[in-house]
Enzyme design. Structure first.
Site, PDB file in Angstrom:
ATOM      1  N   LYS A 158     -73.972 -79.323  -6.069  1.00  0.00           N
ATOM      2  CA  LYS A 158     -75.202 -80.510  -7.509  1.00  0.00           C
ATOM      3  C   LYS A 158     -74.818 -80.050  -8.620  1.00  0.00           C
ATOM      4  CE  LYS A 158     -79.616 -82.372  -7.376  1.00  0.00           C
ATOM      5  NZ  LYS A 158     -79.404 -83.529  -7.019  1.00  0.00           N
TER       6      LYS A 158
HETATM    7  C1  LIG Z   1     -75.864 -87.716  -5.598  1.00  0.00           C
HETATM    8  C2  LIG Z   1     -76.876 -87.089  -4.548  1.00  0.00           C
HETATM    9  N1  LIG Z   1     -76.846 -87.464  -2.986  1.00  0.00           N
HETATM   10  C3  LIG Z   1     -78.110 -87.513  -2.142  1.00  0.00           C
HETATM   11  C4  LIG Z   1     -79.397 -86.344  -2.900  1.00  0.00           C
HETATM   12  C5  LIG Z   1     -80.276 -86.662  -1.853  1.00  0.00           C
HETATM   13  O1  LIG Z   1     -80.507 -84.830  -1.897  1.00  0.00           O
HETATM   14  P1  LIG Z   1     -81.962 -83.765  -1.554  1.00  0.00           P
HETATM   15  O2  LIG Z   1     -82.654 -83.851  -2.498  1.00  0.00           O
HETATM   16  O3  LIG Z   1     -81.168 -82.470  -1.618  1.00  0.00           O
HETATM   17  O4  LIG Z   1     -81.754 -84.485  -0.212  1.00  0.00           O
HETATM   18  C6  LIG Z   1     -79.432 -86.304  -4.288  1.00  0.00           C
HETATM   19  C7  LIG Z   1     -80.464 -85.580  -4.674  1.00  0.00           C
HETATM   20  N2  LIG Z   1     -80.747 -86.435  -6.640  1.00  0.00           N
HETATM   21  C8  LIG Z   1     -81.456 -85.508  -7.284  1.00  0.00           C
HETATM   22  C9  LIG Z   1     -81.725 -85.972  -8.565  1.00  0.00           C
HETATM   23  C10 LIG Z   1     -81.894 -87.293  -8.954  1.00  0.00           C
HETATM   24  C11 LIG Z   1     -82.050 -87.506 -10.640  1.00  0.00           C
HETATM   25  O5  LIG Z   1     -81.776 -89.013 -11.164  1.00  0.00           O
HETATM   26  O6  LIG Z   1     -81.961 -86.353 -11.041  1.00  0.00           O
HETATM   27  C12 LIG Z   1     -83.603 -85.684  -6.142  1.00  0.00           C
HETATM   28  O7  LIG Z   1     -83.518 -86.417  -6.016  1.00  0.00           O
HETATM   29  O8  LIG Z   1     -84.365 -84.311  -7.029  1.00  0.00           O
HETATM   30  C13 LIG Z   1     -78.138 -87.033  -5.576  1.00  0.00           C
HETATM   31  O9  LIG Z   1     -78.152 -86.402  -6.682  1.00  0.00           O
END
Ligand SMILES: Cc1[nH+]cc(COP(=O)(O)O)c(CN[C@@H](CCC(=O)O)C(=O)O)c1O
Length: 306
Positions: A158
């Protein structure tokens, strides 16, 4: 917009929101060299609790490891600092953003001479895709921008730089009148949204792309898969052709910010009856009951802030 009155944890100290600044020639500003997390704290009936804190912090360190970043703290120290950051700001319901990045010393692509800086901020952040999205769903479009191919940028990290790809997809989808983008992967099968994972429902079973192939291994994705299994709903991880999106009975997206957001159309094609689906609602209700402290946290996902 931020209320800017809070404290931010910066390399082990709490500083005032407006003093949490870095030099414009910091490595991260020029080369995107950061890894971060998105974590939610919920004001449950039994007090404030952070959802899957340790999994998020472990993923932060894993993201850093991929980029040879030596975050100068332990997982426990960051978990404790996150709890302190929520407490010192008297926040009940909030979104927490830990980020570790290459700081100020020299420029040039090679990052290992730059110091690592570590920051934790927290603020109230409502519904990621709008207040009525949780109930009424969103309209999404397949982006012409693909998720990063293997061995280009690591989808498992991430990392800030990955979100230059997400931004392209998001801007394109919004300019095309959609609420959110869904990206295909290098092979042309369904990957993820600009900030969410995706699930399809077909004939009573869930379908979602393989974790860690072309997408972030989502923690909410994992939570929902576990809740579905608890309910006896089969979860299939497999390559999903784009056209499967149109044929799904239901679609929803998952993420820490997005939580569980139904999808009512893809590329202008109505999904099912164009409303939140039954299985989506069941999973969404279970999820919100757990994070709300209304139902038993059987998986032990909540860390209460005394
Ligand atoms: C590309 C991506 N894919 C999947 C997820 C879901 O992951 P999880 O949160 O572990 O279920 C997130 C979270 N995106 C984060 C950032 C958003 C932002 O705009 O900054 C979030 O949901 O916190 C992503 O950024």
């Amino acid at each position: 917009a931020f209320d800017e009155t809070g404290k931010i944890w910066f390399n082990g100290e709490f500083v005032n929101w407006k003093d949490a600044n870095i030099h414009v020639l910091s490595h991260v500003v020029h080369y995107g060299s950061s890894v971060f997390e998105g974590i939610r704290c919920y004001n449950t009936k039994k007090g404030s609790a952070i959802l899957r804190l340790r999994e998020h912090v472990e993923r932060l360190f894993n993201s850093g490891k991929i980029y040879r970043m030596e975050i100068p703290y332990t997982v426990d120290e960051i978990c404790d600092a996150i709890i302190e950051t929520v407490k010192v700001n008297n926040l009940k319901d909030c979104y927490i953003r830990p980020i570790a990045f290459r700081g100020y010393r020299e420029l040039g692509v090679y990052p290992l001479n730059c110091p690592m800086d570590t920051v934790i901020a927290a603020w109230e952040w409502g519904k990621y895709l709008g207040d009525d999205a949780i109930e009424n769903g969103v309209d999404i479009g397949v982006s012409t921008w693909r998720r990063m191919a293997p061995n280009t940028l690591p989808n498992m990290a991430k990392a800030g730089a990955n979100y230059m790809n997400s931004q392209l997809a998001k801007m394109e989808s919004v300019s095309n009148g959609f609420d959110e983008a869904i990206m295909l992967d290098y092979h042309g099968t369904v990957s993820e949204g600009s900030g969410e994972n995706i699930f399809l429902v077909k004939d009573g079973e869930l379908y979602t792309p393989h974790a860690s192939l072309s997408l972030l291994s989502g923690i909410t994705r994992d939570s929902i898969a576990k809740l579905a299994q608890d309910m006896g709903i089969k979860v299939n991880e497999e390559a999903i052709p784009r056209e499967m999106l149109y044929l799904a009975d239901e679609i929803f997206m998952t993420g820490t910010a997005a939580e569980v957001t139904p999808v009512r159309s893809v590329d202008g094609i109505k999904i099912g009856n164009g409303k939140r689906g039954e299985i989506t609602e069941k999973l969404q209700t279970k999820f919100f009951n757990i994070v709300g402290g209304v139902e038993e946290d059987e998986h032990g996902w909540l860390t209460f802030i005394e």
